[in-house]
Design an enzyme around this catalytic site. Structure first.
Site, PDB file in Angstrom:
ATOM      1  N   LYS A 180      29.204  42.009  39.825  1.00  0.00           N
ATOM      2  CA  LYS A 180      27.851  42.562  39.893  1.00  0.00           C
ATOM      3  C   LYS A 180      27.259  42.686  38.495  1.00  0.00           C
ATOM      4  O   LYS A 180      26.081  42.393  38.270  1.00  0.00           O
ATOM      5  CB  LYS A 180      27.845  43.934  40.580  1.00  0.00           C
ATOM      6  CG  LYS A 180      26.451  44.565  40.676  1.00  0.00           C
ATOM      7  CD  LYS A 180      25.506  43.730  41.524  1.00  0.00           C
ATOM      8  CE  LYS A 180      24.034  44.088  41.419  1.00  0.00           C
ATOM      9  NZ  LYS A 180      23.626  45.427  41.145  1.00  0.00           N
ATOM     10  N   HIS A 236      26.318  39.270  37.396  1.00  0.00           N
ATOM     11  CA  HIS A 236      25.136  38.915  38.208  1.00  0.00           C
ATOM     12  C   HIS A 236      23.880  39.477  37.559  1.00  0.00           C
ATOM     13  O   HIS A 236      22.863  38.785  37.413  1.00  0.00           O
ATOM     14  CB  HIS A 236      25.330  39.475  39.631  1.00  0.00           C
ATOM     15  CG  HIS A 236      24.068  39.549  40.452  1.00  0.00           C
ATOM     16  ND1 HIS A 236      23.128  40.554  40.278  1.00  0.00           N
ATOM     17  CD2 HIS A 236      23.587  38.765  41.444  1.00  0.00           C
ATOM     18  CE1 HIS A 236      22.144  40.366  41.136  1.00  0.00           C
ATOM     19  NE2 HIS A 236      22.396  39.287  41.848  1.00  0.00           N
ATOM     20  N   ASN A 237      23.930  40.715  37.156  1.00  0.00           N
ATOM     21  CA  ASN A 237      22.742  41.322  36.553  1.00  0.00           C
ATOM     22  C   ASN A 237      22.445  40.728  35.181  1.00  0.00           C
ATOM     23  O   ASN A 237      21.276  40.580  34.804  1.00  0.00           O
ATOM     24  CB  ASN A 237      22.913  42.838  36.445  1.00  0.00           C
ATOM     25  CG  ASN A 237      22.659  43.534  37.768  1.00  0.00           C
ATOM     26  OD1 ASN A 237      22.964  42.979  38.820  1.00  0.00           O
ATOM     27  ND2 ASN A 237      22.112  44.731  37.735  1.00  0.00           N
ATOM     28  N   GLU A 296      20.635  37.729  35.934  1.00  0.00           N
ATOM     29  CA  GLU A 296      19.312  38.161  36.402  1.00  0.00           C
ATOM     30  C   GLU A 296      18.372  38.433  35.217  1.00  0.00           C
ATOM     31  O   GLU A 296      17.212  38.008  35.241  1.00  0.00           O
ATOM     32  CB  GLU A 296      19.513  39.432  37.241  1.00  0.00           C
ATOM     33  CG  GLU A 296      18.288  40.064  37.821  1.00  0.00           C
ATOM     34  CD  GLU A 296      18.653  41.445  38.408  1.00  0.00           C
ATOM     35  OE1 GLU A 296      19.482  41.511  39.338  1.00  0.00           O
ATOM     36  OE2 GLU A 296      18.117  42.463  37.912  1.00  0.00           O
TER      37      GLU A 296
END
Lengths: 298, 298, 298, 298
Positions: free
Chosen positions: C171, C174-175, C178
């Site tokens: 996560k 992932h960020n 992003e």
């Protein structure tokens, strides 16, 4: 003034010689017996243990640590501090993280021992003939040791920043700036190197080092490096790093300061540690997937 | 030696005074009559036209141009060159793009006139008391003018790089490096500024400027700037740029050289030209769309 | 399946509704009584304490935490864990640092309680109608809860990565990605915005979101944002950040991975937090010192 | 509708098949006779010269160019335009620089021929089954050809931006964003790759591609790439580039827009073209000069 030096590596050894040149009386210790023997041969009072070193000094004792950052500093302090008395002064001259220095300052303060964190710059030559230092800690301790710093430093080359940790903080940021400056110079030479012109890099570094806006010690060193190897053909472009640049970026992130140049200098050092990258493979594979662009096979 | 100077701005004026101090005989011209009058009052031979300037010189004539890059240089050349003879020498000392210099060199060569492209550094003080120059062009012309450069430069402060365009190319890259160095220094001070410590920036710049690895003229100037305004409270952080940094990045892109530090220095200058950004709005809006994160309303 | 949910914020509330839609029996708790009342009105079994929540579940109990990262998670665990039995399962679905999850996993393991770290993506809509999750922890626990994830996720929208901490690590990265994607999109629109053309940004985002190489959910959201405010005139470009981007960069530094795009995305967010900068002042002051370039006065 | 297609490479060939599927009558030409023969076998009207192609069309003729950017476009136009009449329409679908399109638009306008600049995205698959296009040029011409674009595009997959050059400008910036997105994804996977965890990259790409904030076609392609080569062990991380990313950065510099992410994406591509760097050597040599740090010998 009488002072104990623990750690006789490249920096510590030269600092002792520098102190000696200025008439200071140094008691010197290193875990490496050869280093102690070598400096004893120079007329310095070399000792074979920290205990002995403390015994040779008189209160208020001044002990300068010049050992690698991290565990070695804590190891020395563990042996040293119980042997010190209130009012004694420890100068920690290594490349320690300022938060470690804050912790150590607090710890020694509980025992009444002064802790000065001292960032040291100028390279090996500086240590020997005129060092540059940034010092943090208690003003009472600073007053006592300032004459030492006045003697061994280049003119205007020391600064007491007045708060515990401030010395190592300044050294950390100094190194962050150093990373950025070095990368800027290096990128410039790479542009020359790939250009249509045929430059003599030593001569370019010399002219840039004399009278230009970018004249600097780093440019002088660039000239010196090219004088030894005109195209640097004998070495690889692997750029190691020793911590302070990373700490500067980490601190900047904590403070939410945008430091793109220092950050990119650091990242390019990491990039230089490998010949190929996984991110490169991913991009190459993606270009192949959507556009049918050829990949380079291993 | 006799030399004509066209352009009496900050740099040209000081170069004339520098040449004069070294016994050279300067014929000086500027479109601004006041500048001509002012330098005439200093005992220099001021003239009121380029035609007149050419007439006062003897073959092989040496004419130094110190006018803004771009059209002004071409305008001067348009008037000047038809009045020159084969073997005369034009020194173009402005911040011109090296490709312009290559074009001009070729153009003048057709008429037998030598064209030396000369990058000039060291600021206004340097122009007056010891300039730093990087020169490109024909060796035959260089041989004739070298004594001039020897006189007005700081020691080791001039370099003839031996190919047309090479002088302005070196100056361009010099400025690229300058951008990187300045941004590195500036980022370091911003980290200090946002830190938990209370630093005296003038004193920090002083110690960093004496004996440290990052000692440099730029650090001396940083000290000077803080001596006038300790926290720089009177000015805004708007960072203008005058072209060479951009050219360096553009050239690096053409040569496929990765210059992240020089590039980021330039981009941060552009970023500083505005208080708010459109990209910031887009990111803020996106965070609101997917995560419901609050946006700052205008 | 019966499951307890602690935390009924935007994400937790919608996850409960999502679970309920799929026939799961949820016991829900939040410190905020209103949230509990609201979800009770939806037919969910709302309770007023963690103790009560545990009592309503049967072994092996499954408790999902959806509370803010950091202390709130530890506070809940402090109350919760002593009330759990060996074999019970805690799912921690917040944006926690993976090192915290490693620590918690180890801590709960000592008591025989399973700890699954679960990174959650897809925004509020995703939580409600089809979430995306990345899970780390023990395979024995995963086997038990997988049916829950199968139900509430979008197709292919969950992944058990098989090691404690791996869920929150995924996560985090992932960020980081992003941040980079968002900044890339945002920079593109700023280039459009400053260009000579007069674009309709909503329509541009729409075409880029359909059939292009850069089609993505973020591009769809960009279209949606512009549909509400065509030039984003109502908001400021202040880009806040909530931690994972910073953690990604810090982790990259620890791993010596060059992540220039993710790093620059983060630094531009920090840059957006201020209208003027200290580094800008330093550069402006330096340009004035060496070149006499005008500064912008405050 | 009847239309001529010049250029039957990967993109042009598939566009013809796409047009044919939608009932359009295509006259196709390529310098490569094999391509013409191949498409003729598919039932398309292949011709052996541009002259012939023009003859087969009726006014207002619509001719789509799908040839490599740069000289090939100009070469085709040189042959084509004299054979066209006022009111005819040229669609230029290659990856041309928007300034070239502005020049060509102006040039054709003088002859009364419409010029539509058309940026094409979506890869080879898109060209075949649902393309994405951004178009600039004159509205009168657009009105005539819009039905063609409606047919061959994915839903919402075309946008007429209304000004000459705007189509290729949008495509250029699209590719700049693409560079940033790809580098962001690639950096994320490199962090995974160097981490303490053992990830299955295909599965990670799959979960990130379903329901997450970063779901995107590029993530789907990442999954596909890993499905073929789980660790990308067969390829090297050499990242070529084809121009638009560079043009985006150059345009950003001209517009003084800070685009750090797009710029760094581009620079990392250049960095990937070499195993060792000159800037790395300079930094390594400098570290050796001031600190005696070891260099890596070749």
């Amino acid at each position: 003034m009488k002072i104990g030096m623990i750690g006789l590596g490249k920096m510590g050894y030269n600092l002792v010689m520098n102190l000696k040149d200025h008439g200071h009386d140094v008691v010197a210790y290193d875990v490496n017996e050869e280093s102690v023997a070598k400096i004893t041969a120079e007329g310095v009072d070399g000792v074979s243990s920290i205990e002995q070193l403390v015994e040779r000094l008189e209160a208020p004792r001044i002990v300068w640590l010049m050992v690698p950052a991290g565990k070695p500093v804590d190891d020395v302090l563990e042996t040293l501090v119980p042997r010190l008395s209130a009012g004694d002064i420890v100068i920690e001259g290594g490349n320690s993280h300022y938060k470690e220095s804050l912790r150590r300052h607090k710890h020694l303060k509980e025992k009444g021992v002064y802790f000065l964190d001292c960032g040291t710059s100028g390279g090996v030559e500086g240590a020997r003939y005129g060092v540059c230092t940034m010092i943090g800690g208690d003003p009472e301790a600073w007053e006592i040791v300032e004459p030492l710093f006045r003697d061994i430093s280049v003119e205007h080359g020391y600064h007491f920043a007045g708060q515990p940790g401030a010395g190592h903080f300044l050294k950390m940021v100094h190194n962050g700036i150093e990373y950025g400056m070095m990368q800027a110079i290096a990128e410039g030479f790479e542009v020359l190197h790939k250009s249509e012109f045929d430059f003599d890099y030593e001569k370019v570094a010399r002219v840039w080092g004399h009278g230009s806006v970018i004249r600097s010690w780093l440019m002088d060193l660039t000239e010196r490096a090219f004088s030894k190897d005109p195209k640097l053909e004998s070495i690889k472009g692997v750029m190691h790093s020793s911590g302070e640049g990373k700490w500067t970026v980490e601190t900047a992130l904590d403070l939410q300061v945008a430091t793109p140049v220092i950050a990119m200098s650091l990242l390019m050092r990491y990039r230089s540690l490998e010949e190929d990258t996984f991110h490169g493979k991913v991009v190459a594979a993606l270009r192949n997937e959507f556009g049918g662009h050829a990949v380079v096979k291993k």
